[in-house]
Design an enzyme around this catalytic site. Structure first.
Site, short mmCIF file in Angstrom:
data_model
loop_
_atom_site.label_atom_id
_atom_site.label_comp_id
_atom_site.label_asym_id
_atom_site.label_seq_id
_atom_site.Cartn_x
_atom_site.Cartn_y
_atom_site.Cartn_z
N GLY A 15 -8.38 3.86 10.54
CA GLY A 15 -9.01 2.60 10.18
C GLY A 15 -8.86 2.20 8.73
N THR A 16 -8.07 2.94 7.97
CA THR A 16 -7.94 2.66 6.53
C THR A 16 -7.45 1.24 6.26
OG1 THR A 16 -7.39 4.99 6.18
CG2 THR A 16 -6.93 3.48 4.38
N GLY A 17 -6.38 0.83 6.94
CA GLY A 17 -5.81 -0.50 6.68
C GLY A 17 -6.74 -1.62 7.06
N CYS A 18 -7.38 -1.50 8.21
CA CYS A 18 -8.35 -2.52 8.65
C CYS A 18 -9.49 -2.63 7.64
CB CYS A 18 -8.92 -2.16 10.02
SG CYS A 18 -7.70 -1.89 11.31
N THR A 56 -8.58 9.61 8.48
CA THR A 56 -8.32 8.33 7.78
C THR A 56 -8.09 7.18 8.76
OG1 THR A 56 -5.97 8.91 7.67
CG2 THR A 56 -7.33 9.49 5.77
N LYS A 100 0.83 -1.19 0.00
CA LYS A 100 0.00 0.00 0.00
C LYS A 100 0.87 1.25 0.00
CE LYS A 100 -1.93 -1.42 3.76
NZ LYS A 100 -2.79 -1.71 4.94
#
Length: 263
Positions: free
Chosen positions: A206-209, A204, A173
């Site tokens: 919590g983007t990865g989860c 932003t 990412k």
């Protein structure tokens, strides 16, 4: 039967990341979300004030309770906290006949550590080999492989390093780079470059989860990995664009953005 997805991750008391974000994402994408709590955090928009991991036996019991009775079409992992939990979860997903999306969470959005340094070798040697898709961000790539990505041209080298630990696919990412948001998905043989406009929004959390859960949701419905990742990228881009202020710090992405747009 509604596709079933299991998240194995920590609880975010602020509701923006962790298991709470995972379950919201799964609901928004039309699958039935279930959870194994690995740790409890005291967390809000400005940081993590405390974290307490659960005993290995509690994590294992939750997992077996769900998988043995209800069954799963995909598993997603997030915060695993310790080497003992990483090893236990790696064993569990290796023995489950379902694709696994591994988000190798190392630190929170605010820079708070969520994985013990002693667990890194276990992530490399046990967890990543069990992954259908591994989804590290650039900080996690550096933490796991030593490869530092400074530009888009470094993404391929980062992916090769991650694939060296055994996941079938690596999604690197590039959201921390400048310019448009570009990610690289590869299995070592084919490459998929995913691009999206960068939204000027600081909220932003919590983007990865959210991205990893969206990928798992797509895999649970039978999508191939490239299609599941492409659809997840589209969903999380919309969630980032709609991210909203909450508390005094960084607010969450909006998991329900499709339900509220257009108005």
């Amino acid at each position: 039967m509604i596709p079933r997805v299991l998240t194995v991750a920590g609880s975010d008391s602020g509701g923006g990341a962790g298991v709470q974000a995972d379950l919201k994402t799964m609901l928004a994408l039309g699958v039935h979300g279930m959870s194994v709590i690995t740790a409890v955090t005291a967390q809000n928009s400005v940081g993590v004030q405390g974290a307490w991991e659960l005993p290995v036996e509690a994590v294992r019991a939750q997992y077996r309770s769900v998988v043995d009775d209800i069954g799963v079409q995909a598993v997603k992992t997030g915060m695993l906290a310790s080497a003992e939990l990483v090893e236990a979860v790696a064993d569990l997903i290796s023995g489950t006949d379902a694709p696994a999306v591994v988000d190798p969470v190392g630190v929170s959005k605010h820079g708070d550590p969520l994985l013990a340094a002693s667990a890194l070798d276990c992530v490399r040697e046990r967890l990543l080999p069990a992954a259908t898709v591994a989804t590290p961000n650039l900080d996690e790539v550096a933490q796991l492989t030593g490869v530092r990505v400074e530009s888009e041209g470094d993404l391929r080298r980062a992916a090769e390093a991650v694939l060296g630990f055994g996941p079938r696919w690596a999604l690197i990412k590039g959201g921390h780079l400048s310019g448009e948001a570009v990610d690289l998905l590869t299995d070592g043989a084919e490459e998929h470059w995913l691009r999206a406009p960068r939204h000027d929004n600081r909220h932003t959390h919590g983007t990865g989860c959210t991205l990893a859960s969206a990928i798992a949701s797509g895999l649970a419905t039978g999508l191939a990995v490239p299609e599941a990742v492409a659809r997840a990228k589209e969903y999380v881009t919309g969630a980032i664009a709609a991210g909203f202020a909450l508390g005094a710090g960084i607010g969450p992405v909006d998991h329900g953005w499709r339900l509220r747009a257009p108005r």
